[in-house]
Design a protein around this motif. Structure first.
Motif, PDB file in Angstrom:
ATOM      1  N   MET A 154     -12.548  -4.399  -9.389  1.00  0.00           N
ATOM      2  CA  MET A 154     -13.919  -4.632  -8.961  1.00  0.00           C
ATOM      3  C   MET A 154     -13.990  -4.614  -7.438  1.00  0.00           C
ATOM      4  SD  MET A 154     -15.352  -4.782 -11.848  1.00  0.00           S
ATOM      5  CE  MET A 154     -17.023  -5.323 -11.426  1.00  0.00           C
ATOM      6  N   THR A 155     -14.979  -3.887  -6.912  1.00  0.00           N
ATOM      7  CA  THR A 155     -15.100  -3.755  -5.462  1.00  0.00           C
ATOM      8  C   THR A 155     -16.516  -4.074  -5.021  1.00  0.00           C
ATOM      9  OG1 THR A 155     -15.642  -1.401  -5.564  1.00  0.00           O
ATOM     10  CG2 THR A 155     -13.318  -1.968  -5.411  1.00  0.00           C
ATOM     11  N   SER A 156     -16.645  -4.946  -4.044  1.00  0.00           N
ATOM     12  CA  SER A 156     -17.944  -5.265  -3.446  1.00  0.00           C
ATOM     13  C   SER A 156     -18.085  -4.494  -2.132  1.00  0.00           C
ATOM     14  CB  SER A 156     -18.049  -6.763  -3.192  1.00  0.00           C
ATOM     15  OG  SER A 156     -17.971  -7.492  -4.405  1.00  0.00           O
ATOM     16  N   ALA A 157     -19.337  -4.381  -1.670  1.00  0.00           N
ATOM     17  CA  ALA A 157     -19.631  -3.583  -0.476  1.00  0.00           C
ATOM     18  C   ALA A 157     -18.986  -2.202  -0.601  1.00  0.00           C
ATOM     19  CB  ALA A 157     -19.161  -4.283   0.799  1.00  0.00           C
ATOM     20  N   SER A 158     -19.058  -1.650  -1.803  1.00  0.00           N
ATOM     21  CA  SER A 158     -18.422  -0.359  -2.054  1.00  0.00           C
ATOM     22  C   SER A 158     -19.425   0.788  -2.036  1.00  0.00           C
ATOM     23  CB  SER A 158     -17.690  -0.389  -3.398  1.00  0.00           C
ATOM     24  OG  SER A 158     -18.472  -1.002  -4.399  1.00  0.00           O
ATOM     25  N   ASN A 159     -20.712   0.478  -1.969  1.00  0.00           N
ATOM     26  CA  ASN A 159     -21.749   1.491  -1.805  1.00  0.00           C
ATOM     27  C   ASN A 159     -22.556   1.079  -0.580  1.00  0.00           C
ATOM     28  OD1 ASN A 159     -23.668   3.472  -2.056  1.00  0.00           O
ATOM     29  ND2 ASN A 159     -24.516   2.742  -3.996  1.00  0.00           N
ATOM     30  N   VAL A 160     -22.115   1.563   0.569  1.00  0.00           N
ATOM     31  CA  VAL A 160     -22.730   1.149   1.832  1.00  0.00           C
ATOM     32  C   VAL A 160     -23.060   2.382   2.668  1.00  0.00           C
ATOM     33  CG1 VAL A 160     -21.319  -0.955   1.823  1.00  0.00           C
ATOM     34  CG2 VAL A 160     -20.596   0.981   3.214  1.00  0.00           C
ATOM     35  N   TYR A 205     -21.940  11.390  12.860  1.00  0.00           N
ATOM     36  CA  TYR A 205     -22.918  10.819  11.941  1.00  0.00           C
ATOM     37  C   TYR A 205     -23.630   9.658  12.627  1.00  0.00           C
ATOM     38  CZ  TYR A 205     -20.255   6.515  11.345  1.00  0.00           C
ATOM     39  OH  TYR A 205     -19.657   5.305  11.576  1.00  0.00           O
ATOM     40  N   ASP A 206     -24.783   9.281  12.087  1.00  0.00           N
ATOM     41  CA  ASP A 206     -25.452   8.042  12.457  1.00  0.00           C
ATOM     42  C   ASP A 206     -25.416   7.054  11.298  1.00  0.00           C
ATOM     43  OD1 ASP A 206     -26.342   8.741  15.152  1.00  0.00           O
ATOM     44  OD2 ASP A 206     -27.597  10.219  14.125  1.00  0.00           O
ATOM     45  N   LEU A 207     -25.649   7.580  10.095  1.00  0.00           N
ATOM     46  CA  LEU A 207     -25.511   6.804   8.866  1.00  0.00           C
ATOM     47  C   LEU A 207     -24.503   7.536   7.985  1.00  0.00           C
ATOM     48  CD1 LEU A 207     -29.248   6.038   8.068  1.00  0.00           C
ATOM     49  CD2 LEU A 207     -27.518   4.338   8.616  1.00  0.00           C
ATOM     50  N   GLY A 208     -23.498   6.829   7.514  1.00  0.00           N
ATOM     51  CA  GLY A 208     -22.479   7.468   6.694  1.00  0.00           C
ATOM     52  C   GLY A 208     -22.327   6.773   5.355  1.00  0.00           C
ATOM     53  N   ALA A 209     -22.549   7.503   4.259  1.00  0.00           N
ATOM     54  CA  ALA A 209     -22.331   6.938   2.928  1.00  0.00           C
ATOM     55  C   ALA A 209     -20.842   6.661   2.775  1.00  0.00           C
ATOM     56  CB  ALA A 209     -22.823   7.914   1.858  1.00  0.00           C
ATOM     57  N   TRP A 210     -20.506   5.418   2.474  1.00  0.00           N
ATOM     58  CA  TRP A 210     -19.108   4.994   2.550  1.00  0.00           C
ATOM     59  C   TRP A 210     -18.838   3.900   1.521  1.00  0.00           C
ATOM     60  CZ3 TRP A 210     -15.906   8.001   4.862  1.00  0.00           C
ATOM     61  CH2 TRP A 210     -14.640   7.583   5.269  1.00  0.00           C
ATOM     62  N   GLY A 211     -17.586   3.520   1.422  1.00  0.00           N
ATOM     63  CA  GLY A 211     -17.199   2.394   0.591  1.00  0.00           C
ATOM     64  C   GLY A 211     -16.254   1.504   1.364  1.00  0.00           C
ATOM     65  N   LEU A 212     -16.662   0.285   1.687  1.00  0.00           N
ATOM     66  CA  LEU A 212     -15.763  -0.659   2.356  1.00  0.00           C
ATOM     67  C   LEU A 212     -14.791  -1.271   1.355  1.00  0.00           C
ATOM     68  CD1 LEU A 212     -18.302  -2.415   4.748  1.00  0.00           C
ATOM     69  CD2 LEU A 212     -16.881  -0.410   5.173  1.00  0.00           C
ATOM     70  N   ASN A 237     -25.520 -10.019   8.764  1.00  0.00           N
ATOM     71  CA  ASN A 237     -26.981  -9.907   8.867  1.00  0.00           C
ATOM     72  C   ASN A 237     -27.415  -9.774  10.325  1.00  0.00           C
ATOM     73  OD1 ASN A 237     -26.846 -10.375   6.127  1.00  0.00           O
ATOM     74  ND2 ASN A 237     -27.805 -12.406   6.202  1.00  0.00           N
ATOM     75  N   GLU A 238     -26.695 -10.446  11.205  1.00  0.00           N
ATOM     76  CA  GLU A 238     -27.045 -10.455  12.629  1.00  0.00           C
ATOM     77  C   GLU A 238     -26.565  -9.189  13.342  1.00  0.00           C
ATOM     78  OE1 GLU A 238     -28.515 -11.799  16.310  1.00  0.00           O
ATOM     79  OE2 GLU A 238     -28.844 -12.618  14.311  1.00  0.00           O
ATOM     80  N   ASP A 239     -25.292  -8.817  13.134  1.00  0.00           N
ATOM     81  CA  ASP A 239     -24.704  -7.687  13.864  1.00  0.00           C
ATOM     82  C   ASP A 239     -25.113  -6.325  13.289  1.00  0.00           C
ATOM     83  OD1 ASP A 239     -23.372  -9.588  15.359  1.00  0.00           O
ATOM     84  OD2 ASP A 239     -21.454  -9.345  14.329  1.00  0.00           O
ATOM     85  N   VAL A 240     -25.291  -6.245  11.996  1.00  0.00           N
ATOM     86  CA  VAL A 240     -25.625  -5.026  11.253  1.00  0.00           C
ATOM     87  C   VAL A 240     -24.646  -3.876  11.551  1.00  0.00           C
ATOM     88  CG1 VAL A 240     -27.538  -3.634  10.381  1.00  0.00           C
ATOM     89  CG2 VAL A 240     -28.040  -5.719  11.643  1.00  0.00           C
ATOM     90  N   PRO A 241     -23.381  -4.038  11.204  1.00  0.00           N
ATOM     91  CA  PRO A 241     -22.458  -2.906  11.335  1.00  0.00           C
ATOM     92  C   PRO A 241     -22.678  -1.858  10.241  1.00  0.00           C
ATOM     93  CG  PRO A 241     -21.345  -4.808  10.383  1.00  0.00           C
ATOM     94  CD  PRO A 241     -22.718  -5.266  10.757  1.00  0.00           C
ATOM     95  N   PHE A 242     -23.313  -2.280   9.159  1.00  0.00           N
ATOM     96  CA  PHE A 242     -23.574  -1.390   8.019  1.00  0.00           C
ATOM     97  C   PHE A 242     -24.685  -2.015   7.197  1.00  0.00           C
ATOM     98  CE2 PHE A 242     -20.252  -4.386   6.855  1.00  0.00           C
ATOM     99  CZ  PHE A 242     -20.714  -4.913   5.664  1.00  0.00           C
ATOM    100  N   ILE A 243     -25.203  -1.247   6.247  1.00  0.00           N
ATOM    101  CA  ILE A 243     -26.110  -1.806   5.249  1.00  0.00           C
ATOM    102  C   ILE A 243     -25.453  -1.667   3.886  1.00  0.00           C
ATOM    103  CG2 ILE A 243     -28.276  -1.544   6.515  1.00  0.00           C
ATOM    104  CD1 ILE A 243     -28.734   1.081   4.957  1.00  0.00           C
ATOM    105  N   ASN A 244     -25.438  -2.742   3.160  1.00  0.00           N
ATOM    106  CA  ASN A 244     -24.855  -2.741   1.823  1.00  0.00           C
ATOM    107  C   ASN A 244     -25.955  -2.455   0.814  1.00  0.00           C
ATOM    108  OD1 ASN A 244     -22.850  -3.150  -0.160  1.00  0.00           O
ATOM    109  ND2 ASN A 244     -23.575  -5.233  -0.501  1.00  0.00           N
TER     110      ASN A 244
END
Length: 538
Positions: free
Chosen positions: A296-302, A432-439, A498-505
């Motif tokens: 199981m992976t969280s923050a995997s669709n970011v 890129y500016d926004l990159g579909a990724w998985g953390l 939430n404050e820094d916003v390195p990515f959006i989950n």
């Protein structure tokens, strides 16, 4: 672990693998809005084997196991390639093995190539005992000196987890040929996890330095046979493997353009094993009762945000506006026909790392105001969005584009031809500016990936922003010695994200490596990787 006993060797002819073209996937497969994926099915999953019987019978020797991988590794050097199922980790762990292994049955890290690992009371001194008689495929011993040299090589090459390693390991000593002692500069109760991953994959001295002259020489159950880049890789059985020669003659890893093609090839009999993670694909495997290994992976669709100088995301107003403009449930509805897959918080409710700290809010009006303010100051508001070729992800990308353009952004949505192109454009070229990724923050221990993707010392930032506050919180999570302390730190990490916003989950996934019913003996480990030294085909 004792040497394996096997039944009489049986000759087996293996059908050639047909690498199917795009026509393999029907137009309806994985289409957004199909409504086939059940979020409750995936939320009920946990790390470990699925639909696998305890008694799989006696091993049959011979034959080739074929595996359709998620993507092709950029190199077969642990110092260059992330040791995870999605980036070539299956190839790596079967060539090099690992000192330790994550056992999902006990939810503990257990000895693999090593004999034992112990620690001091403060978790700052760790002592590794090696097995006698383990050799690399070139015949040289896997002794304490070789382990130390490999790990120092990994650190010097600034491997994928080298930032975390060098930030903690201050000394490696070798009192004798079978003992390695690690001294850390701070408490780290889960240091053992590192020895299941890249630093725990020991490279022979004869392999050479990273780069063009490197030769993959390890002590794993398989050795590199032939690598046809862009097509396939053949791994041949290592007859001198410490746990006994593998039952299989070889493993053939096939590289296909998308998971959809891989899945259809699997169902059509072209391969024995494949990997899926899109929710509709996972639920299809569950509905068909296909055996497999799940992590199981969280923050995997970011969507990671490039905050490098000169990019729009370098302005915190732009990052915040992106966060406020996106409703994950709308993206999930568009991609998978189920808004329940939308998740803004780092860890969904089913996760043991879920806290009461809320994820980001959805406020398009505030987002619109921030975009207008940034634009008035001359900040660019055109975003290049790099996306996966999977059909569901294409639908998600279009929904994201609509939400961002509704608040004043201009979005240039680019669908990459293959997953490999997507990885290269984001991780290597940073175009890129926004990159579909998985953390992919994993249930077993999310810390290593959190360090690499949130901490300023991490090696997998790819342009994401960091902060001193986040560094301190990640360090606090690392040194916490009980669950309550870790959850308190995790809640603060959520607030800082939430404050820094390195990515959006926008969601979570279950990594699911699945195989035919005639495949047996697969062992799981960390980062969704699988060991095939005991695997066989009926």
């Amino acid at each position: 672990m004792t040497t394996k006993r096997r039944s009489m060797r049986l000759g087996a002819a293996v059908a050639a693998i047909a690498v199917l073209a795009t026509g393999c996937a029907s137009a309806d497969d994985s289409a957004g809005g199909a409504g086939d994926a059940s979020a409750s099915q995936i939320k009920d999953l946990r790390d470990g084997m699925v639909n696998v019987t305890d008694d799989e019978g006696s091993a049959v020797e011979g034959g080739t196991l074929s595996f359709a991988a998620y993507s092709e590794p950029k190199a077969l050097d642990p110092a260059e390639t992330i040791a995870a199922v999605t980036t070539g980790g299956v190839e790596l762990v079967n060539i090099y093995d690992s000192l330790m292994r994550y056992d999902t049955t006990t939810q503990e890290v257990v000895p693999q190539m090593a004999e034992e690992l112990s620690h001091s009371e403060d978790y700052r001194t760790w002592t590794l005992s090696l097995r006698d008689g383990v050799v690399f495929s070139d015949g040289t011993p896997v002794d304490a000196g070789a382990v130390k040299a490999s790990q120092e090589r990994y650190a010097q090459a600034e491997g994928p987890e080298a930032g975390l390693w060098t930030a903690n390991v201050v000394n490696i000593s070798t009192p004798d040929d079978t003992t390695v002692v690690y001294e850390l500069n701070k408490t780290w109760p889960e240091f053992d996890v590192m020895l299941t991953s890249g630093p725990g994959m020991i490279v022979a001295p004869s392999a050479g330095p990273p780069g063009d002259g490197f030769t993959p020489v390890g002590a794993g159950p398989f050795m590199l046979g032939e690598w046809r880049q862009g097509e396939s890789m053949t791994l041949n059985a290592n007859p001198d493997y410490w746990d006994g020669a593998p039952p299989l003659d070889s493993v053939k890893v096939v590289y296909m353009p998308t998971m959809e093609v891989s899945k259809e090839t699997f169902f059509n009999g072209g391969v024995d094993m494949t990997f899926v993670r899109e929710p509709d694909d996972v639920t299809e495997m569950l509905d068909r009762d296909m055996p497999g290994y799940v992590n199981m992976t969280s923050a995997s669709n970011v969507y990671i945000i490039n905050a490098a100088e000169g990019r729009p995301g370098s302005d915190p107003r732009i990052r915040k506006a992106i966060q406020l403009a996106v409703d994950p449930s709308v993206l999930a509805q568009r991609a998978y026909g189920d808004p329940a897959y939308g998740e803004g918080a780092l860890f969904p409710e089913y996760s043991r790392w879920h806290t009461d700290a809320a994820g980001p809010e959805y406020d398009p009006e505030q987002a619109r105001a921030l975009v207008a303010e940034a634009k008035a100051d001359g900040v660019g508001t055109t975003l290049v969005s790099i996306n996966s070729p999977e059909q569901a992800r294409q639908q998600q990308a279009l929904a994201l584009e609509a939400q961002l353009e509704a608040v004043g952004f201009t979005v240039d949505t680019k669908i990459m031809p293959t997953i490999g192109d997507q990885i290269r454009t984001i991780a290597a070229e940073r175009d890129y500016d926004l990159g579909a990724w998985g953390l992919s923050y994993r249930e077993s221990d999310p810390f290593p990936k959190m360090f690499d993707t949130l901490h300023s010392g991490g090696k997998q930032l790819y342009g994401m922003t960091t902060s001193d506050e986040m560094d301190a919180l990640v360090d606090r999570f690392q040194t916490a010695t009980d669950t309550d302390q870790k959850l308190a730190a995790m809640a603060q990490i959520q607030q800082q994200v939430n404050e820094d916003v390195p990515f959006i989950n926008v969601g979570y996934f279950a990594d699911y490596t699945t195989w035919k019913n005639n495949v047996h003996g697969v062992e799981g480990t960390s980062n969704s990787m699988i060991l095939l030294g005991n695997a066989w085909k009926a």
